[in-house]
Scaffold this motif. Structure first.
Motif, short mmCIF file in Angstrom:
data_model
loop_
_atom_site.label_atom_id
_atom_site.label_comp_id
_atom_site.label_asym_id
_atom_site.label_seq_id
_atom_site.Cartn_x
_atom_site.Cartn_y
_atom_site.Cartn_z
N THR A 88 -10.72 6.23 38.06
CA THR A 88 -10.27 7.40 38.70
C THR A 88 -11.89 7.97 39.31
O THR A 88 -12.57 7.92 39.08
N ILE A 89 -11.35 8.49 40.82
CA ILE A 89 -12.38 9.17 41.53
C ILE A 89 -11.94 10.74 41.66
O ILE A 89 -12.87 11.44 41.97
N GLN A 90 -10.85 11.12 41.32
CA GLN A 90 -10.59 12.48 41.40
C GLN A 90 -9.20 12.55 40.51
O GLN A 90 -8.32 11.80 40.47
N ARG A 91 -9.24 13.83 40.02
CA ARG A 91 -7.98 13.95 39.23
C ARG A 91 -7.38 15.48 39.55
O ARG A 91 -8.26 16.41 40.22
N GLU A 92 -5.99 15.57 39.88
CA GLU A 92 -5.43 16.92 39.85
C GLU A 92 -4.55 17.18 38.92
O GLU A 92 -3.70 16.58 38.45
N PHE A 93 -4.57 18.37 38.07
CA PHE A 93 -3.79 18.60 36.83
C PHE A 93 -2.70 19.55 37.28
O PHE A 93 -2.56 20.13 38.46
N ALA A 94 -1.81 19.28 36.64
CA ALA A 94 -0.52 19.93 36.57
C ALA A 94 0.35 19.58 38.09
O ALA A 94 0.62 20.23 38.58
N THR A 95 0.18 18.49 38.51
CA THR A 95 0.84 18.03 39.72
C THR A 95 1.40 16.68 39.45
O THR A 95 1.28 15.88 38.76
N VAL A 96 2.33 16.55 40.27
CA VAL A 96 2.98 15.13 40.34
C VAL A 96 3.36 14.61 41.73
O VAL A 96 3.62 15.54 42.64
N VAL A 97 2.95 13.40 42.21
CA VAL A 97 2.55 13.25 43.50
C VAL A 97 3.69 11.96 43.83
O VAL A 97 3.79 11.18 42.61
N GLY A 98 4.24 11.99 44.92
CA GLY A 98 5.01 10.75 45.32
C GLY A 98 6.34 11.30 45.85
O GLY A 98 7.03 12.16 45.36
N SER A 99 6.76 10.42 46.82
CA SER A 99 8.09 10.39 47.50
C SER A 99 8.71 9.38 47.42
O SER A 99 8.23 8.26 47.23
N GLY A 100 10.07 9.08 48.06
CA GLY A 100 10.66 7.94 47.98
C GLY A 100 11.93 7.62 47.10
O GLY A 100 12.02 8.57 46.08
N MET A 101 12.35 6.45 47.06
CA MET A 101 13.67 6.04 46.24
C MET A 101 13.20 5.99 44.91
O MET A 101 14.00 6.12 43.99
N PHE A 102 11.71 5.72 44.43
CA PHE A 102 11.45 5.48 43.14
C PHE A 102 10.80 6.61 42.68
O PHE A 102 10.14 6.65 41.35
N ALA A 107 16.31 16.84 40.56
CA ALA A 107 16.66 17.52 39.47
C ALA A 107 15.76 17.56 38.35
O ALA A 107 15.41 18.58 37.73
N GLN A 108 14.84 16.39 38.00
CA GLN A 108 13.89 16.57 37.19
C GLN A 108 12.59 17.29 37.33
O GLN A 108 12.33 18.05 36.72
N ARG A 109 12.41 17.10 38.79
CA ARG A 109 11.38 17.83 39.20
C ARG A 109 11.61 19.45 39.23
O ARG A 109 10.70 20.37 38.90
N ASN A 110 12.78 19.87 39.76
CA ASN A 110 13.14 21.30 39.63
C ASN A 110 13.26 21.94 38.35
O ASN A 110 13.04 23.06 38.11
N ALA A 111 13.66 20.89 37.14
CA ALA A 111 13.81 21.49 36.01
C ALA A 111 12.39 21.69 35.11
O ALA A 111 12.31 22.06 34.09
N LEU A 112 11.11 21.33 35.84
CA LEU A 112 9.80 21.29 35.13
C LEU A 112 9.76 22.72 34.87
O LEU A 112 9.41 23.34 36.20
N THR A 113 9.36 23.28 33.77
CA THR A 113 8.77 24.44 33.78
C THR A 113 7.11 24.51 33.81
O THR A 113 6.65 23.50 34.05
N ALA A 114 6.43 25.38 33.92
CA ALA A 114 5.19 25.67 33.80
C ALA A 114 4.49 24.76 32.73
O ALA A 114 3.44 24.03 33.02
N THR A 115 4.85 24.72 31.61
CA THR A 115 4.35 23.96 30.49
C THR A 115 4.71 22.38 30.77
O THR A 115 3.66 21.53 30.44
N GLY A 116 5.94 22.13 31.20
CA GLY A 116 6.30 20.98 31.53
C GLY A 116 5.45 20.20 32.39
O GLY A 116 5.00 19.06 32.56
N LEU A 117 5.10 20.94 33.58
CA LEU A 117 4.35 20.59 34.64
C LEU A 117 2.79 20.26 34.17
O LEU A 117 2.16 19.47 34.59
N GLY A 118 2.50 21.20 33.19
CA GLY A 118 1.21 21.09 32.73
C GLY A 118 0.91 19.81 32.07
O GLY A 118 -0.38 19.41 31.80
N GLU A 119 1.82 18.92 31.49
CA GLU A 119 1.57 17.79 30.94
C GLU A 119 1.36 16.59 31.95
O GLU A 119 1.07 15.34 31.52
N TRP A 120 1.61 16.99 33.22
CA TRP A 120 1.42 16.00 34.39
C TRP A 120 -0.19 15.97 34.66
O TRP A 120 -0.68 16.93 35.10
#
Length: 240
Positions: A88-102, A107-120
């Protein structure tokens, strides 16, 4: 990708996980050739793991390439954290990166609460200035280095053959006949065979670049979900 094999069950109030059915920190399920960035090697953009969005509690990970496209890779939750610690050269808390088919479903992203996003946590594993073989300048530098080494080896072989021939009195098979060499400015002291092999090697590397570049473009389209028309529709269009 969510680890389909990581079934959980309650045991005395604690969650237990089965062992990963593969060795290593991740598994390339389609055997495309996804891998970490390798210094001093040819790294193709679409096949390089640039980072990982990781939920350590749920053991869920999304690997992505430098273009932010999520890769179909399964994480080993026991071996991935040590890898992240090493690369690791850099970390970002409470973020999920990525687009595309996979990528994570909308729906899962929209359902994330502040607490749920904080686990990422998203871990960047490659410097933003890293070079890739897709860039013609980087590929040209690789070609020159590769062919220069081949030329030096051939010159050494040529000198050895010239030294051996007077002692044996027999023709000696040239060991460099199958090798490709780089010569920017042809010299009169090198045999014609070596100069011809230089051109053959250069042509081979040009063809290799074209193949790999086209393959990377196909992988990018696939990761974006651009599969094209279904076979039957494509056939009908061709007949129209």
């Amino acid at each position: 990708m969510r680890d389909s094999w990581a079934h959980r069950r309650s045991w005395g109030g604690r969650m237990t996980y089965r062992c990963a059915p593969f060795k290593g920190p991740f598994f390339d399920v389609y055997r495309i050739g996804f891998n970490l960035y390798q210094p001093n090697q040819n790294n193709w953009r679409q096949r390089t793991i640039a980072g990982v969005s990781w939920n350590g509690r749920e053991r869920e990970a999304f690997f992505f390439n430098p273009d932010g496209l999520v890769l179909p890779i399964e994480a080993n939750p026991w071996e991935l954290p040590p890898l992240l610690g090493r690369h690791t050269i850099q970390r970002e808390f409470a973020t999920v990166v990525g687009s595309g088919m996979f990528a994570m479903k909308k729906a899962q992203r929209n359902a994330l609460t502040a607490t749920g996003l904080g686990e990422w946590v998203t871990y960047w594993l490659v410097d933003f200035e890293a070079g890739y073989a897709n860039d013609l300048a980087n590929w040209a530098a690789y070609v020159e280095t590769d062919l220069q080494a081949e030329r030096q080896a051939a010159e050494a072989s040529y000198a050895a053959v010239q030294d051996l021939r007077p002692r044996t009195g027999q023709p000696v098979e040239r060991p460099w006949n199958e090798q490709g060499l780089q010569v920017e400015t042809p010299t009169d002291d090198l045999p014609k065979q070596i100069l011809e092999n230089v051109d053959a090697r250069r042509s081979f590397l040009q063809d290799e670049y074209a193949r790999q570049y086209a393959e990377d473009r196909r992988i990018a389209a696939w990761l974006r979900g651009e599969a094209g028309d279904p076979p039957l529709l494509a056939l009908m269009k061709g007949a129209a």
